[in-house]
Motif scaffolding. Structure first.
Motif, PDB file in Angstrom:
ATOM      1  N   MET A  82      26.712 -59.184  -5.375  1.00  0.00           N
ATOM      2  CA  MET A  82      25.656 -59.752  -6.226  1.00  0.00           C
ATOM      3  C   MET A  82      26.022 -61.186  -6.624  1.00  0.00           C
ATOM      4  O   MET A  82      27.132 -61.410  -7.108  1.00  0.00           O
ATOM      5  CB  MET A  82      25.536 -58.890  -7.478  1.00  0.00           C
ATOM      6  N   GLU A 103      22.901 -64.703 -10.594  1.00  0.00           N
ATOM      7  CA  GLU A 103      21.998 -63.607 -10.991  1.00  0.00           C
ATOM      8  C   GLU A 103      22.619 -62.776 -12.106  1.00  0.00           C
ATOM      9  O   GLU A 103      21.959 -62.383 -13.069  1.00  0.00           O
ATOM     10  CB  GLU A 103      21.725 -62.691  -9.790  1.00  0.00           C
ATOM     11  N   LEU A 138      21.398 -62.174 -15.898  1.00  0.00           N
ATOM     12  CA  LEU A 138      21.197 -60.810 -16.415  1.00  0.00           C
ATOM     13  C   LEU A 138      21.914 -60.647 -17.754  1.00  0.00           C
ATOM     14  O   LEU A 138      21.338 -60.145 -18.727  1.00  0.00           O
ATOM     15  CB  LEU A 138      21.720 -59.787 -15.402  1.00  0.00           C
ATOM     16  N   LEU A 174      21.651 -49.074 -24.657  1.00  0.00           N
ATOM     17  CA  LEU A 174      22.128 -48.229 -23.545  1.00  0.00           C
ATOM     18  C   LEU A 174      22.428 -49.113 -22.331  1.00  0.00           C
ATOM     19  O   LEU A 174      23.508 -49.005 -21.731  1.00  0.00           O
ATOM     20  CB  LEU A 174      21.068 -47.172 -23.200  1.00  0.00           C
ATOM     21  N   ILE A 175      21.480 -49.986 -21.994  1.00  0.00           N
ATOM     22  CA  ILE A 175      21.664 -50.853 -20.817  1.00  0.00           C
ATOM     23  C   ILE A 175      22.877 -51.760 -21.022  1.00  0.00           C
ATOM     24  O   ILE A 175      23.723 -51.906 -20.131  1.00  0.00           O
ATOM     25  CB  ILE A 175      20.379 -51.683 -20.547  1.00  0.00           C
ATOM     26  N   SER A 214      25.523 -51.270 -22.832  1.00  0.00           N
ATOM     27  CA  SER A 214      26.806 -50.558 -22.729  1.00  0.00           C
ATOM     28  C   SER A 214      27.078 -50.113 -21.289  1.00  0.00           C
ATOM     29  O   SER A 214      28.223 -50.119 -20.838  1.00  0.00           O
ATOM     30  CB  SER A 214      26.868 -49.372 -23.703  1.00  0.00           C
ATOM     31  N   GLU A 257      30.321 -51.168 -19.104  1.00  0.00           N
ATOM     32  CA  GLU A 257      31.197 -50.193 -18.425  1.00  0.00           C
ATOM     33  C   GLU A 257      31.280 -50.472 -16.924  1.00  0.00           C
ATOM     34  O   GLU A 257      32.337 -50.348 -16.313  1.00  0.00           O
ATOM     35  CB  GLU A 257      30.655 -48.769 -18.635  1.00  0.00           C
ATOM     36  N   GLU A 258      30.144 -50.844 -16.369  1.00  0.00           N
ATOM     37  CA  GLU A 258      30.080 -51.064 -14.920  1.00  0.00           C
ATOM     38  C   GLU A 258      30.982 -52.230 -14.497  1.00  0.00           C
ATOM     39  O   GLU A 258      31.662 -52.155 -13.481  1.00  0.00           O
ATOM     40  CB  GLU A 258      28.623 -51.372 -14.540  1.00  0.00           C
ATOM     41  N   ILE A 294      28.538 -38.323 -17.734  1.00  0.00           N
ATOM     42  CA  ILE A 294      28.365 -39.539 -16.927  1.00  0.00           C
ATOM     43  C   ILE A 294      29.696 -40.222 -16.620  1.00  0.00           C
ATOM     44  O   ILE A 294      29.726 -41.355 -16.189  1.00  0.00           O
ATOM     45  CB  ILE A 294      27.358 -40.522 -17.577  1.00  0.00           C
ATOM     46  N   ARG A 345      26.089 -39.790 -13.261  1.00  0.00           N
ATOM     47  CA  ARG A 345      26.001 -41.003 -12.445  1.00  0.00           C
ATOM     48  C   ARG A 345      25.922 -40.589 -10.982  1.00  0.00           C
ATOM     49  O   ARG A 345      26.667 -39.698 -10.536  1.00  0.00           O
ATOM     50  CB  ARG A 345      27.246 -41.882 -12.647  1.00  0.00           C
ATOM     51  N   GLN A 357      26.966 -42.032  -8.318  1.00  0.00           N
ATOM     52  CA  GLN A 357      28.183 -42.251  -7.526  1.00  0.00           C
ATOM     53  C   GLN A 357      29.184 -41.103  -7.656  1.00  0.00           C
ATOM     54  O   GLN A 357      30.009 -40.900  -6.769  1.00  0.00           O
ATOM     55  CB  GLN A 357      28.848 -43.581  -7.922  1.00  0.00           C
ATOM     56  N   PHE A 367      21.576 -41.321 -12.141  1.00  0.00           N
ATOM     57  CA  PHE A 367      21.200 -42.736 -12.230  1.00  0.00           C
ATOM     58  C   PHE A 367      22.277 -43.590 -11.566  1.00  0.00           C
ATOM     59  O   PHE A 367      23.426 -43.170 -11.427  1.00  0.00           O
ATOM     60  CB  PHE A 367      20.960 -43.173 -13.688  1.00  0.00           C
ATOM     61  N   VAL A 378      23.296 -47.661 -11.653  1.00  0.00           N
ATOM     62  CA  VAL A 378      23.054 -49.021 -12.141  1.00  0.00           C
ATOM     63  C   VAL A 378      23.205 -50.041 -11.009  1.00  0.00           C
ATOM     64  O   VAL A 378      22.350 -50.914 -10.829  1.00  0.00           O
ATOM     65  CB  VAL A 378      24.039 -49.360 -13.300  1.00  0.00           C
ATOM     66  N   LYS A 379      24.268 -49.899 -10.225  1.00  0.00           N
ATOM     67  CA  LYS A 379      24.541 -50.915  -9.182  1.00  0.00           C
ATOM     68  C   LYS A 379      23.420 -50.983  -8.152  1.00  0.00           C
ATOM     69  O   LYS A 379      22.990 -52.069  -7.756  1.00  0.00           O
ATOM     70  CB  LYS A 379      25.880 -50.627  -8.519  1.00  0.00           C
ATOM     71  N   LEU A 399      20.500 -52.721  -9.586  1.00  0.00           N
ATOM     72  CA  LEU A 399      20.718 -54.170  -9.699  1.00  0.00           C
ATOM     73  C   LEU A 399      20.568 -54.851  -8.346  1.00  0.00           C
ATOM     74  O   LEU A 399      20.162 -56.012  -8.272  1.00  0.00           O
ATOM     75  CB  LEU A 399      22.102 -54.456 -10.290  1.00  0.00           C
ATOM     76  N   LYS A 400      20.926 -54.115  -7.289  1.00  0.00           N
ATOM     77  CA  LYS A 400      20.746 -54.693  -5.951  1.00  0.00           C
ATOM     78  C   LYS A 400      19.262 -54.843  -5.634  1.00  0.00           C
ATOM     79  O   LYS A 400      18.839 -55.781  -4.969  1.00  0.00           O
ATOM     80  CB  LYS A 400      21.427 -53.809  -4.900  1.00  0.00           C
ATOM     81  N   CYS A 457      17.914 -57.736  -9.863  1.00  0.00           N
ATOM     82  CA  CYS A 457      18.939 -57.989 -10.892  1.00  0.00           C
ATOM     83  C   CYS A 457      18.282 -58.597 -12.132  1.00  0.00           C
ATOM     84  O   CYS A 457      18.374 -59.799 -12.363  1.00  0.00           O
ATOM     85  CB  CYS A 457      20.016 -58.908 -10.324  1.00  0.00           C
ATOM     86  N   TYR A 507      16.949 -57.697 -16.418  1.00  0.00           N
ATOM     87  CA  TYR A 507      16.901 -56.770 -17.554  1.00  0.00           C
ATOM     88  C   TYR A 507      15.603 -55.957 -17.526  1.00  0.00           C
ATOM     89  O   TYR A 507      15.617 -54.747 -17.764  1.00  0.00           O
ATOM     90  CB  TYR A 507      17.001 -57.542 -18.884  1.00  0.00           C
ATOM     91  N   LEU A 523      15.818 -53.048 -15.197  1.00  0.00           N
ATOM     92  CA  LEU A 523      16.667 -51.967 -15.728  1.00  0.00           C
ATOM     93  C   LEU A 523      15.966 -51.233 -16.861  1.00  0.00           C
ATOM     94  O   LEU A 523      16.055 -49.999 -16.983  1.00  0.00           O
ATOM     95  CB  LEU A 523      17.996 -52.536 -16.239  1.00  0.00           C
ATOM     96  N   ASN A 524      15.249 -52.003 -17.671  1.00  0.00           N
ATOM     97  CA  ASN A 524      14.545 -51.393 -18.799  1.00  0.00           C
ATOM     98  C   ASN A 524      13.492 -50.397 -18.299  1.00  0.00           C
ATOM     99  O   ASN A 524      13.394 -49.267 -18.791  1.00  0.00           O
ATOM    100  CB  ASN A 524      13.910 -52.500 -19.652  1.00  0.00           C
ATOM    101  N   PHE A 542      15.330 -47.263 -16.741  1.00  0.00           N
ATOM    102  CA  PHE A 542      15.896 -46.299 -17.684  1.00  0.00           C
ATOM    103  C   PHE A 542      14.835 -45.647 -18.565  1.00  0.00           C
ATOM    104  O   PHE A 542      14.973 -44.483 -18.949  1.00  0.00           O
ATOM    105  CB  PHE A 542      17.024 -46.930 -18.512  1.00  0.00           C
ATOM    106  N   SER A 543      13.770 -46.397 -18.888  1.00  0.00           N
ATOM    107  CA  SER A 543      12.694 -45.789 -19.690  1.00  0.00           C
ATOM    108  C   SER A 543      12.088 -44.629 -18.909  1.00  0.00           C
ATOM    109  O   SER A 543      11.848 -43.541 -19.448  1.00  0.00           O
ATOM    110  CB  SER A 543      11.617 -46.819 -20.027  1.00  0.00           C
ATOM    111  N   SER A 594      27.811 -45.397 -23.936  1.00  0.00           N
ATOM    112  CA  SER A 594      26.550 -45.321 -23.189  1.00  0.00           C
ATOM    113  C   SER A 594      25.987 -43.895 -23.203  1.00  0.00           C
ATOM    114  O   SER A 594      24.772 -43.704 -23.323  1.00  0.00           O
ATOM    115  CB  SER A 594      26.738 -45.809 -21.757  1.00  0.00           C
TER     116      SER A 594
END
Lengths: 50, 552
Positions: A1, A5, A9, A39-40, A42, A46-47, B14, B44, B46, B65, B67-68, B71-72, B75, B77, B80-81, B84-85, B107
């Protein structure tokens, strides 16, 4: 990535966390939108920080 | 009794593979007792996808879920919002009766708060952005697990207690004759894993002593280089035909099949050990660095652990360590001698260990074996130590006290055998316990005074403020008690966590809860004092100097 970007973010997330903070200040309660933001934030922390 | 048929339970896990397998063990126990409960898992992608061949047999639905990957795709917010919603909305459509958070991370707490459910167990992040934990077993995890050497319970038993699964020992499986021994000589953190050269010595010694076995080496793709290093040795080369290198070449299902076809498993504290236990193998864990054998040894029969007696063991992941003394304290000679006993399914106890392992090699380590107590709870018992140290005494006492306090369960526990050094340390703790008891009695008094004041027609706000300040002062004084008495840490930390989660929406309710908590704490500390006094008396009685001489 691409770094750019990711930086954008993180800037967006920081801004949304601030908005969540303001929402909390005015309502004394976190709403679902703010909780989702936290949540996002955190998960991203973590990621990328383990 | 309330009807709980056809209810939906949602488990949130998770964190990593090992935690997911331990959660699966709990879910299987729940399903065995209550097949009518619909079980969903939130994890998660993975970690859950590679284990789906196992998870799907127990869970009715798995919500994953990633995240990575998201994002790919985009990328941002905003993306992601939306993701996750929708994710939370989809889970909430399940009409969940009970959601249980086993992850204990920030989280997962937020996620738990967002998921709609009638009852929540385990931590949530409340609307004031504070952690709420109301069930006692989850409080124990929050205050003790991975926070020090004191947690006396295996994490699987704690999870079972959180959900309310009746303790049942896992079924005993039949031991297989030694054939293929699977070894995973790596771990996720260098502190938890021996250097390759030590494993080389162990593998060579074991192959030499057992000419009828083969060794399967297993590991992840990122462990391929370390494995090359391990195998790059002229002596190991001599045994090449008896070593099957699977490192980096298997998916999880293939790994599980290799384990199922093996007779024994040996490794460090990692996911593979838990998988080996699911495959019903006897396991031997070399516990190093941050590993707490009582907490994370693979859950089931025939689990053994070799742990160092190093003073700083177990440590914390963020503590830097240059010397790794705990790695040196476990000798490869003792380890290979024990492995010979282990893979030959010999009777393993203090006597046989002493007969077969050189005492000089045993000096720096402790060998522990699993057992189920009369309450069907798992525990790791020392097989080599005649007397136990102060931390071990505290673990035993915590186990007695918290089991009774939370579940009214009494286990048959023998008096811990102590030496004079331990005697002096725990004797010294009595004064600290006395301080904690007195502080809780003051806490009771101040809480009661607040309630009396509040019951008056014109309560004095000034007085209530003063009394509240005194209660706050007690928290600080408790922390001060820990400085000279660090062995009392788990008792204070548990109390402080419970105090942070007091029930009540007004001053009266909070003061009542405060009073009850201080009262509980008074009882806990006075019982602790009693138990320690009994251990000390028993030691004195058993070690009474012989006076006078027998007459002819």
């Amino acid at each position: 990535m691409p770094n750019e970007e990711l930086t954008n973010l993180i800037t967006d997330i920081e801004q949304m966390v601030n908005t969540a903070g303001e929402q909390f200040q005015s309502d004394s309660n976190l709403n679902d939108e703010s909780l989702t933001t936290l949540l996002i934030a955190s998960l991203i922390e973590e990621e990328f920080n383990g | 009794m309330a009807n709980i048929e056809n209810k939906t339970f949602c488990l949130i896990q998770i964190t990593r593979f090992g935690d997911l397998i331990q959660t699966l063990q709990v879910a299987k126990a729940l399903k065995a007792q209550r097949p009518d409960i619909r079980l969903v898992l939130v994890a998660r992608d993975q970690f859950a996808s590679p284990l789906s061949f196992l998870l799907e047999k127990t869970f009715d639905r798995i919500y994953k879920f990633d995240v990575k990957t998201e994002l790919k795709k985009e990328c941002s917010y905003k993306h992601l919002n939306t993701y996750f919603s929708k994710f939370v909305e989809e889970i909430s459509e399940e009409k969940i009766d009970v959601s249980i958070n086993f992850s204990f991370s920030k989280s997962s707490n937020y996620l738990h708060s967002l998921i709609e459910s009638k009852y929540k167990l385990g931590p949530t992040q409340n609307r004031q952005n504070q952690i709420d934990i109301f069930d006692p077993w989850s409080s124990l995890v929050q205050s003790m697990v991975m926070r020090g050497p004191f947690n006396p319970f295996n994490i699987v038993d704690i999870y079972k207690k959180v959900i309310g699964v009746t303790p049942e020992a896992t079924k005993k499986f039949e031991l297989k004759k030694k054939d293929k021994i699977t070894i995973h000589p790596f771990a996720s953190h260098h502190k938890k894993s021996w250097p390759v050269k030590k494993w080389k010595e162990v593998i060579i010694k074991v192959l030499r002593a057992n000419t009828d076995i083969e060794i399967n080496l297993v590991g992840a793709p990122n462990e391929v280089e370390a494995c090359k290093d391990l195998l790059n040795d002229p002596v190991i080369d001599h045994f090449k035909k008896r070593i099957n290198n699977h490192v980096g070449k298997t998916n999880f299902e293939q790994l599980f099949n290799i384990l199922k076809e093996s007779s024994h498993f040996i490794g460090h504290d990692s996911m593979t050990g838990h998988l080996a236990k699911l495959a019903q193998l006897p396991t031997l864990t070399i516990s190093l660095g941050t590993v707490r054998p009582a907490e994370t040894t693979p859950y089931g029969h025939y689990s053994y652990s070799i742990a160092p007696k190093t003073k700083c063991f177990p440590c914390f992941p963020n503590e830097k360590c240059e010397t790794l003394q705990c790695h040196a304290d476990i000798s490869y000679q003792a380890t290979s001698q024990f492995i010979n006993m282990f893979i030959n399914n010999e009777e393993i106890n203090a006597k046989t260990i002493k007969e077969q392992i050189n005492v000089f090699h045993l000096n720096g380590l402790e060998i522990l074996g699993s057992e189920y107590t009369n309450a069907n709870l798992f525990q790791m018992k020392s097989l080599t130590e005649e007397s136990v140290g102060p931390k071990s005494v505290m673990r035993t006492l915590l186990r007695i006290l918290f089991l009774y306090k939370f579940s009214e369960i009494e286990e048959n526990v023998a008096f811990p055998k102590i030496n004079n050094e331990t005697y002096n340390v725990i004797y010294g703790c009595l004064e600290g316990i006395q301080h904690l008891y007195e502080l809780s009695e003051f806490g009771k008094k101040y809480s009661k005074d607040i309630l009396i004041e509040l019951a008056k027609d014109n309560p004095s706000l000034d007085l209530i403020k003063k009394l509240s300040a005194k209660i706050d002062e007690i928290d600080n004084l408790q922390a001060l008690v820990l400085q000279p008495y660090p062995l009392l840490t788990p008792f204070v930390e548990y109390f402080q966590l419970a105090k942070g989660n007091l029930k009540g929406s007004n001053l009266v309710e909070l003061s009542e809860s405060n009073y009850v908590l201080f009262n509980d704490y008074s009882i806990l500390t006075s019982t602790l004092h009693d138990l320690i006094t009994k251990i000390l008396s028993e030691h004195k009685l058993k070690n009474k100097p012989v006076t006078g001489q027998a007459k002819d």
